[in-house]
Design a protein around this motif. Structure first.
Motif, short mmCIF file in Angstrom:
data_model
loop_
_atom_site.label_atom_id
_atom_site.label_comp_id
_atom_site.label_asym_id
_atom_site.label_seq_id
_atom_site.Cartn_x
_atom_site.Cartn_y
_atom_site.Cartn_z
N LYS A 64 0.96 -1.21 0.32
CA LYS A 64 -0.13 0.17 -0.21
C LYS A 64 0.66 1.24 -0.15
O LYS A 64 1.64 1.45 0.82
CB LYS A 64 -0.93 -0.01 1.61
N CYS A 113 6.32 -2.03 7.62
CA CYS A 113 5.78 -0.15 6.85
C CYS A 113 7.56 0.56 7.10
O CYS A 113 8.59 0.43 7.78
CB CYS A 113 4.62 0.88 7.17
N TRP A 141 -7.89 -9.61 8.15
CA TRP A 141 -7.75 -8.58 8.30
C TRP A 141 -6.90 -7.29 7.35
O TRP A 141 -6.49 -7.04 7.13
CB TRP A 141 -5.42 -8.79 8.89
N VAL A 142 -7.88 -7.88 5.77
CA VAL A 142 -7.41 -7.46 4.71
C VAL A 142 -8.80 -6.34 4.43
O VAL A 142 -9.86 -7.04 4.55
CB VAL A 142 -7.53 -7.92 3.89
C1 HEM Z 1 3.33 -2.05 9.88
C2 HEM Z 1 1.98 -2.49 9.83
C3 HEM Z 1 1.19 -2.07 9.25
C4 HEM Z 1 1.23 -2.49 8.05
C5 HEM Z 1 2.52 -3.75 7.22
C6 HEM Z 1 -0.24 -2.11 6.99
C7 HEM Z 1 -0.51 -2.53 6.22
C8 HEM Z 1 -1.92 -2.18 5.28
C9 HEM Z 1 -2.18 -2.56 3.93
C10 HEM Z 1 -1.15 -3.77 3.14
C11 HEM Z 1 -3.18 -2.42 3.53
C12 HEM Z 1 -3.99 -2.87 2.32
C13 HEM Z 1 -4.82 -3.54 1.97
C14 HEM Z 1 -5.39 -3.67 3.33
O1 HEM Z 1 -6.84 -2.53 2.61
O2 HEM Z 1 -5.53 -4.61 4.38
C15 HEM Z 1 -3.42 -1.40 4.30
C16 HEM Z 1 -5.17 -1.03 4.68
C17 HEM Z 1 -5.34 -0.09 5.92
N1 HEM Z 1 -4.26 0.12 6.99
FE1 HEM Z 1 -2.75 -1.07 7.48
N2 HEM Z 1 -0.93 -1.51 7.38
C18 HEM Z 1 0.03 -1.55 8.76
C19 HEM Z 1 -0.53 -0.24 10.59
C20 HEM Z 1 -1.74 0.44 9.98
C21 HEM Z 1 -2.37 1.30 11.11
C22 HEM Z 1 -1.35 2.50 12.68
C23 HEM Z 1 -3.65 1.60 10.70
C24 HEM Z 1 -4.25 2.61 11.12
C25 HEM Z 1 -4.21 4.45 11.44
C26 HEM Z 1 -4.01 1.08 9.31
C27 HEM Z 1 -5.17 1.55 8.64
C28 HEM Z 1 -5.66 0.64 7.92
C29 HEM Z 1 -7.40 0.88 7.25
C30 HEM Z 1 -7.98 1.76 8.01
C31 HEM Z 1 -6.34 0.53 5.75
C32 HEM Z 1 -7.93 0.37 4.40
C33 HEM Z 1 -7.80 1.52 3.99
C34 HEM Z 1 -6.69 2.35 3.81
O3 HEM Z 1 -6.37 2.00 3.11
O4 HEM Z 1 -7.52 3.95 4.62
N3 HEM Z 1 -2.71 0.21 8.93
N4 HEM Z 1 -2.98 -1.45 5.14
#
Ligand code: HEM
Length: 153
Positions: A64, A113, A141-142
């Motif tokens: 992402k 990240c 978790w996606v």
């Molecule tokens: C090492 C930590 C993290 C990794 C590797 C990670 C990875 C990803 C990836 C690959 C996606 C796209 C696939 C999906 O839609 O689930 C995603 C989406 C998302 N992540 Fe994470 N994430 C991390 C931490 C976080 C944190 C701290 C938050 C909250 C602030 C968060 C909130 C979201 C949300 C709401 C989405 C879907 C909508 C969007 O992209 O805004 N993630 N994340």
């Protein structure tokens, strides 16, 4: 898994923008009222496998990218487009629990990240514990609702 070293450290794939498939984009208005574009890529054949099985295959890589945006009134309306990349995130599907004890790995995924800005320095465990992906727990978790290509045709 050549993106991961023996200890389980994860690196960003080099050629994902050319070789990976585009899953989709979330447009997010952040706390300052600025629009960000969150664009997600997946390793080849992820969507086909997901449509057939409803699952992410072991070894699937999701990348992402979070972009800031510029915007202007255009003939289509108030258009926002991606400008400078801010931060990227990588998730790697791991059905085998390959890296027990490594905080980057858990919940069936490896998490990594890298942020330009120090205040959002992140590491897998701490961030996952924040629970940000818990709302997507039932879809492995996606946030699949954002990715039309995953929907069965
Ligand atoms: C090492 C930590 C993290 C990794 C590797 C990670 C990875 C990803 C990836 C690959 C996606 C796209 C696939 C999906 O839609 O689930 C995603 C989406 C998302 N992540 Fe994470 N994430 C991390 C931490 C976080 C944190 C701290 C938050 C909250 C602030 C968060 C909130 C979201 C949300 C709401 C989405 C879907 C909508 C969007 O992209 O805004 N993630 N994340």
């Amino acid at each position: 898994m050549d993106l991961v070293d023996k200890a389980g450290n994860i690196r960003k794939p080099a050629d994902y923008r050319d070789r990976y498939q585009a899953l989709g984009t979330f447009s997010v208005v952040d706390l300052n009222g600025d629009t960000q574009l969150h664009h997600t890529y997946a390793s080849p054949e992820t969507a086909e496998y997901y449509r057939k099985t409803g699952k992410f295959a072991d070894g699937t890589v999701l990348v992402k990218e979070v972009f800031g945006t510029d915007h202007a009134k255009m003939t289509t309306g108030d258009a926002h487009w991606a400008s400078g990349p801010k931060v990227w995130f990588v998730m790697i599907k791991d059905e085998k629990g390959r890296y027990p004890g490594n905080p980057l790995w858990g919940d069936g995924w490896g998490w990594h990240c890298s942020a330009d800005s120090p205040e959002s320095k992140c590491n897998g465990l701490q961030e996952r514990l924040l629970g940000c992906h818990v709302p997507a727990k039932t879809t492995d978790w996606v946030y699949v609702q954002g990715y039309p290509v995953l929907a069965s045709k």
